[in-house]
Design a protein around this motif. Sequence first.
Motif, PDB file in Angstrom:
ATOM      1  N   VAL A 195       0.857  -1.191   0.000  1.00 25.97           N
ATOM      2  CA  VAL A 195       0.000   0.000   0.000  1.00 25.97           C
ATOM      3  C   VAL A 195       0.893   1.241   0.000  1.00 25.97           C
ATOM      4  N   GLU A 196       0.276   2.420   0.073  1.00 28.33           N
ATOM      5  CA  GLU A 196       1.018   3.698   0.097  1.00 28.33           C
ATOM      6  C   GLU A 196       1.997   3.772  -1.078  1.00 28.33           C
ATOM      7  N   ASN A 197       1.448   3.650  -2.275  1.00 25.64           N
ATOM      8  CA  ASN A 197       2.304   3.718  -3.468  1.00 25.64           C
ATOM      9  C   ASN A 197       3.398   2.651  -3.488  1.00 25.64           C
ATOM     10  N   ASN A 198       3.028   1.465  -3.022  1.00 26.42           N
ATOM     11  CA  ASN A 198       3.976   0.344  -2.987  1.00 26.42           C
ATOM     12  C   ASN A 198       5.192   0.587  -2.088  1.00 26.42           C
ATOM     13  N   THR A 199       5.036   1.411  -1.073  1.00 26.11           N
ATOM     14  CA  THR A 199       6.179   1.617  -0.172  1.00 26.11           C
ATOM     15  C   THR A 199       5.991   0.907   1.164  1.00 26.11           C
ATOM     16  N   GLN A 200       4.753   0.413   1.431  1.00 29.72           N
ATOM     17  CA  GLN A 200       4.475  -0.237   2.708  1.00 29.72           C
ATOM     18  C   GLN A 200       3.856  -1.613   2.472  1.00 29.72           C
ATOM     19  N   PHE A 201       4.212  -2.528   3.342  1.00 30.75           N
ATOM     20  CA  PHE A 201       3.593  -3.853   3.299  1.00 30.75           C
ATOM     21  C   PHE A 201       2.196  -3.728   3.916  1.00 30.75           C
ATOM     22  N   ASP A 202       1.223  -4.334   3.271  1.00 30.84           N
ATOM     23  CA  ASP A 202      -0.156  -4.273   3.753  1.00 30.84           C
ATOM     24  C   ASP A 202      -0.362  -5.346   4.826  1.00 30.84           C
ATOM     25  N   THR A 203      -0.477  -4.899   6.070  1.00 31.36           N
ATOM     26  CA  THR A 203      -0.573  -5.864   7.177  1.00 31.36           C
ATOM     27  C   THR A 203      -2.004  -6.330   7.428  1.00 31.36           C
ATOM     28  N   GLN A 204      -2.953  -5.777   6.690  1.00 32.81           N
ATOM     29  CA  GLN A 204      -4.371  -6.111   6.884  1.00 32.81           C
ATOM     30  C   GLN A 204      -4.609  -7.626   6.777  1.00 32.81           C
ATOM     31  N   GLY A 205      -5.160  -8.198   7.822  1.00 28.10           N
ATOM     32  CA  GLY A 205      -5.539  -9.620   7.798  1.00 28.10           C
ATOM     33  C   GLY A 205      -4.364 -10.595   7.812  1.00 28.10           C
ATOM     34  N   VAL A 206      -3.153 -10.089   8.067  1.00 28.99           N
ATOM     35  CA  VAL A 206      -1.979 -10.973   8.026  1.00 28.99           C
ATOM     36  C   VAL A 206      -1.748 -11.598   9.410  1.00 28.99           C
ATOM     37  N   GLN A 207      -1.530 -12.902   9.434  1.00 24.80           N
ATOM     38  CA  GLN A 207      -1.180 -13.600  10.678  1.00 24.80           C
ATOM     39  C   GLN A 207       0.345 -13.657  10.772  1.00 24.80           C
ATOM     40  N   TYR A 208       0.851 -13.454  11.978  1.00 29.05           N
ATOM     41  CA  TYR A 208       2.304 -13.469  12.146  1.00 29.05           C
ATOM     42  C   TYR A 208       2.778 -14.713  12.896  1.00 29.05           C
ATOM     43  N   ILE A 209       3.967 -15.124  12.568  1.00 28.76           N
ATOM     44  CA  ILE A 209       4.559 -16.310  13.197  1.00 28.76           C
ATOM     45  C   ILE A 209       6.015 -16.027  13.581  1.00 28.76           C
ATOM     46  N   ILE A 210       6.605 -16.958  14.317  1.00 25.54           N
ATOM     47  CA  ILE A 210       8.052 -16.899  14.547  1.00 25.54           C
ATOM     48  C   ILE A 210       8.720 -17.268  13.223  1.00 25.54           C
ATOM     49  N   ASN A 211       9.692 -16.470  12.802  1.00 29.28           N
ATOM     50  CA  ASN A 211      10.405 -16.783  11.564  1.00 29.28           C
ATOM     51  C   ASN A 211      10.893 -18.242  11.609  1.00 29.28           C
ATOM     52  N   PRO A 212      10.547 -19.046  10.591  1.00 27.63           N
ATOM     53  CA  PRO A 212      10.863 -20.483  10.666  1.00 27.63           C
ATOM     54  C   PRO A 212      12.324 -20.799  10.983  1.00 27.63           C
ATOM     55  N   ASN A 213      13.275 -20.071  10.375  1.00 27.53           N
ATOM     56  CA  ASN A 213      14.682 -20.356  10.683  1.00 27.53           C
ATOM     57  C   ASN A 213      15.006 -20.058  12.146  1.00 27.53           C
ATOM     58  N   ASP A 214      14.353 -19.037  12.700  1.00 28.58           N
ATOM     59  CA  ASP A 214      14.554 -18.723  14.120  1.00 28.58           C
ATOM     60  C   ASP A 214      13.958 -19.835  14.985  1.00 28.58           C
ATOM     61  N   GLU A 215      12.828 -20.379  14.517  1.00 26.71           N
ATOM     62  CA  GLU A 215      12.154 -21.422  15.302  1.00 26.71           C
ATOM     63  C   GLU A 215      13.004 -22.694  15.359  1.00 26.71           C
ATOM     64  N   PHE A 216      13.700 -23.011  14.264  1.00 25.43           N
ATOM     65  CA  PHE A 216      14.628 -24.156  14.324  1.00 25.43           C
ATOM     66  C   PHE A 216      15.691 -23.877  15.398  1.00 25.43           C
ATOM     67  N   GLY A 217      16.184 -22.644  15.428  1.00 20.50           N
ATOM     68  CA  GLY A 217      17.195 -22.267  16.420  1.00 20.50           C
ATOM     69  C   GLY A 217      16.650 -22.305  17.838  1.00 20.50           C
ATOM     70  N   LEU A 218      15.428 -21.779  18.011  1.00 18.39           N
ATOM     71  CA  LEU A 218      14.810 -21.758  19.346  1.00 18.39           C
ATOM     72  C   LEU A 218      14.605 -23.190  19.856  1.00 18.39           C
ATOM     73  N   THR A 219      14.184 -24.068  18.959  1.00 25.80           N
ATOM     74  CA  THR A 219      13.941 -25.456  19.359  1.00 25.80           C
ATOM     75  C   THR A 219      15.243 -26.121  19.815  1.00 25.80           C
ATOM     76  N   ARG A 220      16.343 -25.822  19.103  1.00 24.95           N
ATOM     77  CA  ARG A 220      17.637 -26.369  19.535  1.00 24.95           C
ATOM     78  C   ARG A 220      18.044 -25.760  20.885  1.00 24.95           C
ATOM     79  N   ALA A 221      17.761 -24.469  21.057  1.00 21.78           N
ATOM     80  CA  ALA A 221      18.078 -23.807  22.336  1.00 21.78           C
ATOM     81  C   ALA A 221      17.312 -24.464  23.483  1.00 21.78           C
ATOM     82  N   MET A 222      16.055 -24.859  23.214  1.00 23.93           N
ATOM     83  CA  MET A 222      15.265 -25.517  24.259  1.00 23.93           C
ATOM     84  C   MET A 222      15.905 -26.836  24.670  1.00 23.93           C
ATOM     85  N   TRP A 223      16.509 -27.492  23.689  1.00 20.25           N
ATOM     86  CA  TRP A 223      17.194 -28.757  23.977  1.00 20.25           C
ATOM     87  C   TRP A 223      18.357 -28.500  24.951  1.00 20.25           C
TER      88      TRP A 223
END
Lengths: 386, 248
Positions: free
Chosen positions: B20-48
């Motif tokens: 949006v905004e002349n293609n300068t902003q990401f449209d967050t409307q209706g977007v679900q957020y998650i932990i970045n998958p590569n970070d989640e692999f790291g977090l899971t190893r950290a839990m170990w």
Amino acid sequence: MEFKLSEEHKAVQQAAREFAITRLQDGVIERDTNRTHPSEQVEEMGALGFMGIMTSQLYGGSEMDTLSYVLALEEISKIDASAGVIMSAHNSLVLWAIETYGTDIQKEKYLVPMAQGNNIGCFCLSEPEAGSDASMQQTRAEEAGEYYILNGVKNWITNGGHADFQLVIAQTHPEKKHRGINAFIVEKQWEGVAIGPKEDKLGIRSSDTHSISYTDVKVPKENRIGEDGFGFKLAMQILEGGRIGIAAQALGIAAGAYELAAEYSTVRSAFGKPIADHQAIAFKLADMAVDIEAARMLVYRSAYLKDQGQPYGYASAMAKLKASEVAMKHTVEAVQIHGGNGYVKEYHVERLMRDAKITQIYEGTSEIHKIIIARNIRKGELALPF
Amino acid sequence: MKILVCISHVPDTTSKINFVENNTQFDTQGVQYIINPNDEFGLTRAMWFKEKEGATVDVINVGGPATESTLRKALAIGADNAIRIHTEALDATQVAKEIVAVIQENGYDLIIAGRESIDYNGGMVPGMIAALTGMNYLNNCIRLEIEGQNATAVREMDGGKETVTTPLPLVIGAQKGLVEESDLRIPNMRGIMMARKKPLSVLEPQHGDAQVQTIAYEKPAPKGAVKLVEPENIDQLISLLHNEAKVI
């Protein structure tokens, strides 16, 4: 008025969705076809805290509210309604009753292992001749010293084959009619308890439904729940809350079918455009969206009322009636939107349609719920909801 | 051992991407957020490391209040503390500098970041953290064992793997392989309840504004329809490849 889930509620919803997609989706068609109990998945549901979701942490549960329970059940039932009913019967029929009215010894011995997900429970109320008219109990529990001697047959028992502990309703004083009924905790392994063959059902086929017979089963008196004659009242209270679970299951079935149909209608084209752009399909989707949202509001509200400690019997009756009717109606429509593909198993909606039917029957038929709602109207007790 | 896991708050992989905004902003409307998958692999190893070796695990994010739900999920999975640097993350240098300030304040033996986040795919933050702190750095990490003050790690490279040993402190760029997808954890109900009570500190940024400004985003051209060619129509296939696809 705030129509907003808390961060914790969203986290529960997301965790249940993640579990359903990553652990239940795989093999759901085969489990339905072969009537295979999702034992491994139920074990995992125990580890995640779903099998004691509302039970106090004091007894090994997760101590979440009813709305969390509803959100989790909805997400699980979207993918696998059989897993949904296993969780619902265990939590709202068995655990709730023992936690609310059980003795400390009963809680220690039975509630804790069940809330931790190590054992499953089932609720044995229905009989071949006592379904909707639950006061006509033929199962007898006769007093004999320190024991009750249990004889009779229970029918259509959800979790019947896998439950280690059974909450059994039986008549002790027939002359007192429903005031003579008692509730007992019975262990599956006791002598005289016989599990009948697994029912071959239309839907929720991977949940195990059995008849259970009792022949001279010795039930220690300490396993009775509440005072002598409390059983019928307890059963009715159990069903009042249990309806919320089944309403959530029905909502999940409806929403799952709707989501599949909405998605399919954008990828399937006919006459040169996606079928979602044909009014015939678009109107079906609009009707589904409105009905499901209405059912969702009723279900969430009944959970909310229970959490607030307010009377919720009429609200849960409305929620269960509406959600199950919506589930049946719109799973049929979801199959219709899928056309020929909807008629084959691969597309999931035919299973959801078969699963939907039971929600109009168990834990009070739609007709019984209309009676409950109508009685509240006659008594002038149908409070303004807000 | 003290571990810091850098957590990016990214759109769910099934999100519809619009600007949006002349293609300068990401449209967050209706977007679900998650932990970045590569970070989640790291977090899971950290839990170990937490469960087997008694490590403490902090998680950090540079971002606005909306990212707290993602940090709470990391806490529900089992992290001990969460830190949010209260500023919009705009470029890698800014993010790395803010994280380094926390590392210098708290002191960590191991820093785990995903090798890249799946939103902007910058892939620079872990390398910059290593450069700014002088720690050893291993990217594309697919295995990590730690004994005492030494780490043995495996790095994926083109057509093979490299096994290295390095003393701590260490920064790794985590990816799939460090743990498998089936090892990823769904927060349990008790974890969700406990996450509410765990500390989530919000710190003010230390290093000022980002240097990079986004001028415009552009989506790739939509994929054309698939054309099916009958096996016997070789001439038609060649003509299509030559004239339309222009690949021969």
